[in-house]
Motif scaffolding. Structure first.
Motif, PDB file in Angstrom:
ATOM      1  N   LYS A  48       0.993  -1.308  -0.025  1.00 52.86           N
ATOM      2  CA  LYS A  48       0.005  -0.032   0.099  1.00 52.86           C
ATOM      3  C   LYS A  48       0.964   1.361  -0.163  1.00 52.86           C
ATOM      4  O   LYS A  48       0.622   2.289  -0.701  1.00 52.86           O
ATOM      5  CB  LYS A  48      -1.024   0.142   1.149  1.00 52.86           C
ATOM      6  N   SER A  49       1.845   1.127   0.648  1.00 54.94           N
ATOM      7  CA  SER A  49       2.772   2.584   0.670  1.00 54.94           C
ATOM      8  C   SER A  49       3.879   2.544  -0.162  1.00 54.94           C
ATOM      9  O   SER A  49       4.407   3.908  -0.323  1.00 54.94           O
ATOM     10  CB  SER A  49       3.495   2.363   2.261  1.00 54.94           C
ATOM     11  N   ALA A  50       4.157   1.722  -0.901  1.00 53.48           N
ATOM     12  CA  ALA A  50       5.148   1.815  -2.125  1.00 53.48           C
ATOM     13  C   ALA A  50       5.072   0.955  -3.148  1.00 53.48           C
ATOM     14  O   ALA A  50       4.738  -0.309  -2.947  1.00 53.48           O
ATOM     15  CB  ALA A  50       6.642   1.588  -1.471  1.00 53.48           C
ATOM     16  N   LEU A  51       5.098   1.278  -4.411  1.00 50.61           N
ATOM     17  CA  LEU A  51       4.885   0.553  -5.711  1.00 50.61           C
ATOM     18  C   LEU A  51       6.067   0.803  -6.591  1.00 50.61           C
ATOM     19  O   LEU A  51       6.863   1.593  -6.377  1.00 50.61           O
ATOM     20  CB  LEU A  51       3.701   1.186  -6.495  1.00 50.61           C
ATOM     21  N   LEU A  52       6.462  -0.380  -7.422  1.00 51.15           N
ATOM     22  CA  LEU A  52       7.538  -0.356  -8.267  1.00 51.15           C
ATOM     23  C   LEU A  52       6.872  -0.924  -9.454  1.00 51.15           C
ATOM     24  O   LEU A  52       6.014  -1.672  -9.397  1.00 51.15           O
ATOM     25  CB  LEU A  52       8.697  -1.267  -7.879  1.00 51.15           C
ATOM     26  N   ALA A  53       7.221  -0.158 -10.618  1.00 55.56           N
ATOM     27  CA  ALA A  53       7.060  -0.729 -12.000  1.00 55.56           C
ATOM     28  C   ALA A  53       8.124  -1.138 -12.479  1.00 55.56           C
ATOM     29  O   ALA A  53       9.027  -0.577 -12.646  1.00 55.56           O
ATOM     30  CB  ALA A  53       6.219   0.387 -12.886  1.00 55.56           C
ATOM     31  N   LEU A  54       8.299  -2.582 -12.689  1.00 53.38           N
ATOM     32  CA  LEU A  54       9.453  -3.208 -13.334  1.00 53.38           C
ATOM     33  C   LEU A  54       9.118  -3.994 -14.750  1.00 53.38           C
ATOM     34  O   LEU A  54       8.253  -4.388 -14.984  1.00 53.38           O
ATOM     35  CB  LEU A  54       9.933  -4.415 -12.486  1.00 53.38           C
ATOM     36  N   TYR A  55      10.099  -3.405 -15.572  1.00 54.50           N
ATOM     37  CA  TYR A  55      10.185  -3.921 -16.988  1.00 54.50           C
ATOM     38  C   TYR A  55      11.290  -4.368 -17.578  1.00 54.50           C
ATOM     39  O   TYR A  55      12.340  -3.808 -17.393  1.00 54.50           O
ATOM     40  CB  TYR A  55       9.880  -2.725 -17.789  1.00 54.50           C
ATOM     41  N   GLU A  56      11.291  -5.723 -17.849  1.00 57.63           N
ATOM     42  CA  GLU A  56      12.415  -6.478 -18.215  1.00 57.63           C
ATOM     43  C   GLU A  56      12.796  -5.797 -19.690  1.00 57.63           C
ATOM     44  O   GLU A  56      12.142  -5.863 -20.616  1.00 57.63           O
ATOM     45  CB  GLU A  56      12.136  -8.024 -18.308  1.00 57.63           C
ATOM     46  N   ARG A  57      14.308  -5.568 -19.835  1.00 58.19           N
ATOM     47  CA  ARG A  57      15.031  -4.861 -21.073  1.00 58.19           C
ATOM     48  C   ARG A  57      15.639  -6.025 -21.438  1.00 58.19           C
ATOM     49  O   ARG A  57      16.763  -5.798 -20.991  1.00 58.19           O
ATOM     50  CB  ARG A  57      15.313  -3.561 -20.864  1.00 58.19           C
ATOM     51  N   PRO A  58      15.778  -6.556 -22.616  1.00 60.59           N
ATOM     52  CA  PRO A  58      16.683  -7.657 -23.201  1.00 60.59           C
ATOM     53  C   PRO A  58      18.044  -6.827 -23.476  1.00 60.59           C
ATOM     54  O   PRO A  58      17.972  -5.348 -24.086  1.00 60.59           O
ATOM     55  CB  PRO A  58      15.979  -7.579 -24.656  1.00 60.59           C
ATOM     56  N   GLY A  59      19.010  -7.372 -23.103  1.00 61.77           N
ATOM     57  CA  GLY A  59      20.132  -6.905 -23.527  1.00 61.77           C
ATOM     58  C   GLY A  59      20.680  -6.157 -22.308  1.00 61.77           C
ATOM     59  O   GLY A  59      21.761  -5.415 -22.297  1.00 61.77           O
ATOM     60  N   MET A  60      19.757  -5.613 -21.452  1.00 63.21           N
ATOM     61  CA  MET A  60      20.296  -4.763 -20.303  1.00 63.21           C
ATOM     62  C   MET A  60      21.408  -5.476 -19.490  1.00 63.21           C
ATOM     63  O   MET A  60      21.458  -6.452 -19.104  1.00 63.21           O
ATOM     64  CB  MET A  60      19.188  -4.314 -19.294  1.00 63.21           C
ATOM     65  N   GLN A  61      22.368  -4.450 -19.175  1.00 59.59           N
ATOM     66  CA  GLN A  61      23.633  -4.697 -18.309  1.00 59.59           C
ATOM     67  C   GLN A  61      23.272  -3.954 -16.750  1.00 59.59           C
ATOM     68  O   GLN A  61      22.346  -3.188 -16.632  1.00 59.59           O
ATOM     69  CB  GLN A  61      24.851  -4.220 -19.025  1.00 59.59           C
ATOM     70  N   LYS A  62      24.009  -4.789 -15.848  1.00 59.80           N
ATOM     71  CA  LYS A  62      23.858  -4.268 -14.752  1.00 59.80           C
ATOM     72  C   LYS A  62      24.140  -2.888 -14.621  1.00 59.80           C
ATOM     73  O   LYS A  62      24.962  -2.572 -15.154  1.00 59.80           O
ATOM     74  CB  LYS A  62      24.958  -4.930 -13.785  1.00 59.80           C
ATOM     75  N   TYR A  63      23.414  -1.983 -13.793  1.00 57.35           N
ATOM     76  CA  TYR A  63      23.389  -0.389 -13.615  1.00 57.35           C
ATOM     77  C   TYR A  63      24.682   0.095 -13.178  1.00 57.35           C
ATOM     78  O   TYR A  63      25.343  -0.650 -12.191  1.00 57.35           O
ATOM     79  CB  TYR A  63      22.433  -0.277 -12.594  1.00 57.35           C
ATOM     80  N   GLU A  64      25.302   0.793 -13.962  1.00 59.83           N
ATOM     81  CA  GLU A  64      26.557   1.288 -13.530  1.00 59.83           C
ATOM     82  C   GLU A  64      26.171   2.982 -13.037  1.00 59.83           C
ATOM     83  O   GLU A  64      25.253   3.847 -13.881  1.00 59.83           O
ATOM     84  CB  GLU A  64      27.552   1.524 -14.879  1.00 59.83           C
ATOM     85  N   LYS A  65      26.676   3.275 -12.354  1.00 62.19           N
ATOM     86  CA  LYS A  65      26.264   4.548 -11.664  1.00 62.19           C
ATOM     87  C   LYS A  65      26.431   5.617 -12.551  1.00 62.19           C
ATOM     88  O   LYS A  65      27.318   5.850 -13.406  1.00 62.19           O
ATOM     89  CB  LYS A  65      26.960   5.007 -10.538  1.00 62.19           C
ATOM     90  N   GLY A  66      25.159   6.492 -12.708  1.00 62.26           N
ATOM     91  CA  GLY A  66      24.838   7.583 -13.368  1.00 62.26           C
ATOM     92  C   GLY A  66      24.257   8.629 -12.781  1.00 62.26           C
ATOM     93  O   GLY A  66      24.444   8.981 -11.701  1.00 62.26           O
TER      94      GLY A  66
END
Length: 127
Positions: A48-66
């Protein structure tokens, strides 16, 4: 006239593996799947207090700080975080809780490389 907000409605995140990400958030914060979005390979998860919308992206790499630094969640049972992270094999950054002027925070990373802050006091007691 300013618009009046009651809080952040949701965060929309691209993920490497949708099922792994849903499992991570379910095991850590009890987030449940609230809506499936198969045409976009996504799901809306949360409580109820927090939501995330998650979308799988083909070829996505682990997030590098930006431009994105982290997402923060206020945790009522803050003293249980370290034990739960140990149970789930989630590493805690910076050697443990960080003491802020009016709160403490623990920082972890999700399976996609996104930094997550788990805070003891809502908004650091600033509002």
């Amino acid at each position: 006239m300013n618009l009046i907000t009651t809080g952040i409605d949701h965060l929309n995140l691209d993920v490497i593996d949708l099922e792994e990400s849903c499992k991570f958030w379910n095991e850590l914060l009890g987030f449940e799947v609230l809506e499936e979005i198969p045409e976009q390979n996504g799901k809306i998860i949360g409580v109820k207090s927090a939501l995330l919308a998650l979308y799988e992206r083909p070829g996505m790499q682990k997030y590098e700080k930006g431009g994105f630094a982290h997402v923060s969640f206020n945790i009522q049972n803050f003293n249980d975080i370290e034990e739960r992270c140990r149970e789930l094999g989630i590493g805690i950054k910076y050697g443990g809780a960080i003491q802020w002027p009016q709160s403490r925070s623990i920082y972890i990373e999700d399976p996609n490389g996104y930094d997550i802050e788990l805070s003891e006091v809502w908004g650091g007691n600033l509002v």
